[in-house]
Write a protein that holds these residues in place. Sequence first.
Motif, PDB file in Angstrom:
ATOM      1  N   ASN A 148       0.818  -1.208   0.000  1.00 20.54           N
ATOM      2  CA  ASN A 148       0.000   0.000   0.000  1.00 20.54           C
ATOM      3  C   ASN A 148       0.849   1.254   0.000  1.00 20.54           C
ATOM      4  O   ASN A 148       0.474   2.269  -0.590  1.00 20.54           O
ATOM      5  N   LEU A 149       2.004   1.203   0.659  1.00 12.61           N
ATOM      6  CA  LEU A 149       2.902   2.362   0.629  1.00 12.61           C
ATOM      7  C   LEU A 149       3.374   2.623  -0.795  1.00 12.61           C
ATOM      8  O   LEU A 149       3.367   3.766  -1.259  1.00 12.61           O
ATOM      9  N   LYS A 195       1.916   1.931  -3.580  1.00 19.53           N
ATOM     10  CA  LYS A 195       0.827   2.534  -4.374  1.00 19.53           C
ATOM     11  C   LYS A 195       0.621   3.983  -3.971  1.00 19.53           C
ATOM     12  O   LYS A 195       0.364   4.847  -4.793  1.00 19.53           O
ATOM     13  N   GLN A 196       0.758   4.233  -2.672  1.00 17.65           N
ATOM     14  CA  GLN A 196       0.407   5.551  -2.152  1.00 17.65           C
ATOM     15  C   GLN A 196       1.401   6.626  -2.588  1.00 17.65           C
ATOM     16  O   GLN A 196       1.018   7.773  -2.814  1.00 17.65           O
ATOM     17  N   SER A 226       4.341  10.621  -6.545  1.00 17.74           N
ATOM     18  CA  SER A 226       4.437  11.790  -5.659  1.00 17.74           C
ATOM     19  C   SER A 226       5.901  12.116  -5.405  1.00 17.74           C
ATOM     20  O   SER A 226       6.793  11.353  -5.761  1.00 17.74           O
ATOM     21  N   GLU A 233       8.051   9.439  -3.689  1.00 11.28           N
ATOM     22  CA  GLU A 233       8.397   8.185  -4.362  1.00 11.28           C
ATOM     23  C   GLU A 233       9.905   8.018  -4.436  1.00 11.28           C
ATOM     24  O   GLU A 233      10.626   8.935  -4.845  1.00 11.28           O
ATOM     25  N   THR A 261       6.058  12.925   7.086  1.00  8.89           N
ATOM     26  CA  THR A 261       4.596  12.813   7.107  1.00  8.89           C
ATOM     27  C   THR A 261       4.047  12.734   8.520  1.00  8.89           C
ATOM     28  O   THR A 261       2.836  12.672   8.719  1.00  8.89           O
ATOM     29  N   PRO A 299      -1.304  11.230   5.045  1.00  5.10           N
ATOM     30  CA  PRO A 299      -1.723   9.875   4.674  1.00  5.10           C
ATOM     31  C   PRO A 299      -0.617   8.819   4.565  1.00  5.10           C
ATOM     32  O   PRO A 299      -0.830   7.713   5.056  1.00  5.10           O
ATOM     33  N   PRO A 300       0.555   9.088   3.994  1.00  3.21           N
ATOM     34  CA  PRO A 300       1.517   7.973   3.879  1.00  3.21           C
ATOM     35  C   PRO A 300       2.145   7.533   5.201  1.00  3.21           C
ATOM     36  O   PRO A 300       2.816   6.499   5.236  1.00  3.21           O
ATOM     37  N   ASN A 336       1.378   3.709   6.583  1.00  5.76           N
ATOM     38  CA  ASN A 336       1.997   2.612   5.843  1.00  5.76           C
ATOM     39  C   ASN A 336       3.515   2.638   5.972  1.00  5.76           C
ATOM     40  O   ASN A 336       4.154   1.604   6.175  1.00  5.76           O
TER      41      ASN A 336
END
Lengths: 212, 231
Positions: free
Chosen positions: A46-47, A49-50, A54, A57, A68, A76-77, A80
């Motif tokens: 999920n990380l 994808k998240q 961005s 990345e 974060t 949000p990140p 994860n």
Amino acid sequence: MAASAAVTANYVLKPPPYPLDALEPHMSKQTLEFHWGKHHRAYVDNLKKQVLGSELEGKPLEHIIQNTYNNGDLLPPFNNAAQAWNHEFFWESMKPGGGGKPSGELLALLERDFTSYEKFYDEFNAAAATQFGAGWAWLAYADNKLKVVKTPNAVNPLVLGSFPLLTIDVWEHAYYLDFQNRRPDYIKTFMNNLVSCEAVSSRLEAAKAASS
Amino acid sequence: MAIRSVASRRTLSSLKESSSKLLGLRGIQTFTLPDLPYDYSALEPAISGEIMQIHHQKHHQTYVTNYNNALEQLDQAVNKGDASTVVKLHSAIKFNGGGHVNHSIFWKNLAPVNQGGGEPPKGALGGAIDTHFGSLEGLVKKMSAEGAALQGSGWVWLGLDKELKKLVVDTTANQDPLVTKGGSLVPLVGIDVWEHAYYLQYKNVRPDYLKNVWKVINWKYASEVYESECK
């Protein structure tokens, strides 16, 4: 795994440094299969994808975690990223045939900062038992001192400015298959049978070196 | 003869005490675990009997026990005028009292299929759900999504905002009761998404638990609460 040399811009699901059944009977293979194979894997997947596309990345996990956390108003990140980090740190905090009283420099500092190993043991147990809801208990190093810290959900001592040395996962998924509601039994089993004193000692050396 | 009557007097008084014990100088009321109005296995296959038994007899009982302990300590601290202990007890009271409050509602939110579990709400609540969420399916989808997305431990709620006279969906962390999100919020349906509520059966797949729990939601109880609050 040293506090500052964190995992990998590739966000890999690293296996524990032992087979999934190696911690039995103290932590079952079934627990490892779900906890590592499903929960930890999901945080990593999920990380990825998240952060895709961005500015985060490709940045190291620790970078994402620190950027974060946002003083507790989590972006949000964070969940994860921090959970991916926490779980890798957790697997490496344990070993087959582990647990018990350490020796050497680690024991000396525990005795210096907690009066005795037994006092540390009690304080760590209490923190793990009283972290309400999901979270983690830690032995951490900060300001040249050892201390016990408990954190909620995905929070870890990195964002509190400390070097993590040892952790126990007290989210219910960490112990429910083996212990159901009996978290205190899980904590004792962890302390008596699972902790890798070698891992904690080498993290302590790294923390001291980084602080000097 | 005399021995028997002493024994029965003791039994009677302990029966009275079992529902509200009087402790301390001012007689604080303490709490006991409420009985479930159905067998542990009656919610299967949506929720396993094993989960129901541990959830009720261990988790809820522990909240009750710890809440009572915290209340006793609070009573002593209040009597002694020990303000810092009173304040320190705040979190234990919120955790454990909240756990007792929330789980007491939860057992009533559930019912076996043969006692109406899963039957859609009719009447005023059914109408209000259609008005606010489009349909029951719309509400279920929203609550399931918010329940699945909740990080850590907590609850997802359908509540009535008494002041604004509208239905709301909200989540609370840990054992915070719905009222901590707004003083005018009345809980109608709460779904426990702590891992202990589903892990033995659904493991990490919380969305599957959320899909299945609706089959045993007791909309009759939620309707009763809604109608009594709307008077």
